[in-house]
Design an enzyme around this catalytic site. Structure first.
Site, PDB file in Angstrom:
ATOM      1  NE  ARG A 285      38.074  98.700   1.718  1.00 30.42           N
ATOM      2  CZ  ARG A 285      38.689  97.548   1.603  1.00 30.42           C
ATOM      3  NH1 ARG A 285      39.564  97.367   0.629  1.00 30.42           N
ATOM      4  NH2 ARG A 285      38.460  96.578   2.447  1.00 30.42           N
ATOM      5  CG  HIS A 395      43.327  96.368  -4.156  1.00 30.07           C
ATOM      6  ND1 HIS A 395      43.443  95.040  -3.806  1.00 30.07           N
ATOM      7  CD2 HIS A 395      42.918  96.378  -5.442  1.00 30.07           C
ATOM      8  CE1 HIS A 395      43.099  94.279  -4.835  1.00 30.07           C
ATOM      9  NE2 HIS A 395      42.772  95.069  -5.846  1.00 30.07           N
ATOM     10  CB  ALA A 439      41.081  91.437  -2.567  1.00 33.09           C
TER      11      ALA A 439
END
Ligand code: ADP
Length: 457
Positions: A285, A395, A439
């Site tokens: 990411r 996040h 996660a």
């Protein structure tokens, strides 16, 4: 006023519910405090895909070679070796058991014949809950909590940990909607599961100057880092705090994550305003986000066709998002590439050249430009979809340091008596960069361990 339980859990996301249910099933009286008017946190609004090596869908699809070791390796590498190797091992080794628990005990409905392969993963290993969102997981958690008669105090914000004279954590102070202060006492411990700090801009900037107000965020209002701050105040150690993840494909107007664009995991490509690819679509990411920010206008377009749509089924799952994007003019569906490109004023000639190459690489099984690890898919046939997107804060990798019993450690590496933590507010797993689908594995595995640890007291 004061209320007394065996265990107090702060936060009602996936980690909080997992901890509460395990503790309750071990015979403890528990309470969950939630500052928002509804349960679920970010778990609720996430895609909630869960990486599980050796899972039952892999078996069904004939995917061989995956193991907790391979997933650990991917996770360590994905986080630039900054995750705690022992803790990562605990996560990957307990992932299958956690997923079976979700399926069999919590009754979470996972798709039977589809998996995602998120960026950085060597195998398709992410289980997908029904509807492709956390609503399935949180709905089932809430039902289980109700069945077990676990009280959930909504609109109740924990503000401060309460310690006895020896420093043991014995409860937490909280404010309810009427601004009354209530002390929730937990003789066997307090478990912090308050999530990350993505929506606390001041806190983001404190640890990483780049993550300022110029970034929107995908996370819920409640993600303000409260648990991290409360624990730090009584001496807890923090780690990886500067590592804040942006999700590459989000709504350019609102910052909301685009789940419709999960077609990326089944062959959708990313192009810039000039109509060219610029990054491997299954890269990490952070790599994709940074690459997007380097393009004209700091946004990207994601292109896919009806064939890819049929494989990934995101249109079925996220019809509401599609309609919203149509209204905002951030997506176009068109029979031809020309038409689609025109809508966004993308360079048609380049785009056609790009698609020609993609089709050839798909046929040859080798992406000569960016070495797409999942293998490109032919875009020969329309209709086409093009969606405009940009990165937004998603996040926070950093947080509290916990051990494999989820005890919160102080700066000398000593467990703080009575204090436990699990979920996004911990900082030991994801290092510099969390891989997609990790996660949920993290929060469920360690949420359960937290509940089991206090359950043994
Ligand atoms: P995780 O994925 O780690 O479970 P989530 O973001 O899903 O984290 O859930 C965290 C929950 O904790 C959210 O619902 C959030 O509103 C709640 N929360 C955050 N801070 C507090 C606080 N001070 N008191 C009570 N609840 C809190």
């Amino acid at each position: 006023t004061e209320q007394t339980y065996d265990v107090v859990i702060v936060g009602s996301g996936g980690a909080g519910f997992s901890a509460a249910i395990e503790a309750k099933e071990a015979g403890k009286s528990v309470v969950i405090l939630e500052k928002m008017p509804a349960v679920g946190g970010n778990t609720l609004i996430s895609g909630a895909e869960m990486n599980v090596p050796n899972n039952w869908v892999q078996k069904k699809l004939g995917i061989k070679g995956d193991s907790p070791e391979v997933m650990a390796k991917d996770t360590i590498k994905g986080g630039d070796e900054l995750g705690d190797k022992h803790m990562i091992k605990v996560m990957t080794e307990n992932a299958l058991d956690a997923a079976e628990w979700l399926r069999d005990d919590i009754k979470v409905d996972f798709l039977e014949d589809q998996l995602f392969q998120f960026g950085g993963h060597s195998y398709k290993r992410a289980l997908i809950p029904q509807g492709h969102t956390g609503a399935e997981v949180i709905t089932k958690f809430r039902a289980k909590a109700k069945e077990l008669k676990i009280p959930v105090k909504l609109n109740t914000t924990a503000t401060e940990l309460i310690q006895d004279k020896d420093g043991k954590v014995i409860g937490v102070k909280a404010n309810n909607k009427e601004k009354q202060e209530i002390s929730y006492m937990g003789k066997d411990g307090v478990i912090l599961t308050t999530g990350g700090f993505g929506s606390n801009i001041e806190m983001r900037k404190k640890y990483n100057k780049k993550m300022d107000e110029s970034y929107m965020s995908t996370v819920t209002e409640g993600s303000t880092g409260d648990g991290i701050v409360m624990a730090e105040k009584i001496g807890a150690d923090l780690t990886n705090m500067e590592n804040i993840q942006t999700y590459p494909i989000c709504n350019v107007e609102t910052g909301v994550i685009s789940l419709l664009a999960d077609t990326r995991f089944d062959g959708a490509v990313l192009i810039n305003q000039e109509g060219k690819r610029f990054v491997e679509e299954l890269e990490r990411r952070d790599v994709i986000s940074n690459a997007i920010l380097d393009q004209t206008g700091s946004y990207t377009y994601q292109l896919w066709n009806e064939d890819i749509n049929k494989i990934s089924k995101t249109m079925e799952a996220h019809q509401g998002e599609y309609e919203e994007l149509l209204k905002q003019k951030l997506i176009v569906k068109a029979d031809t590439l020309e038409e689609a490109a025109e809508f966004f004023d993308i360079d048609v000639k380049n785009l056609k050249e790009t698609v020609k190459k993609v089709n050839k690489y798909a046929k040859d099984g080798k992406d000569k430009d960016f070495d797409h690890r999942g293998g490109l898919v032919s875009l020969e046939k329309g209709p086409y979809y093009i969606e405009k997107a940009a990165p937004s804060v998603h996040h926070t990798m950093g947080g509290l340091v916990i051990n494999d019993k989820t005890e919160v450690l102080d700066k000398d590496g000593k467990a703080i008596d009575g204090l436990y933590a699990a979920g996004e507010l911990t900082g030991v797993i994801h290092g510099s960069n969390r891989l997609g689908g990790n996660a949920i594995t993290d929060i469920i595995v360690f949420g359960r361990i937290a509940g089991q640890t206090v359950g043994e007291k």
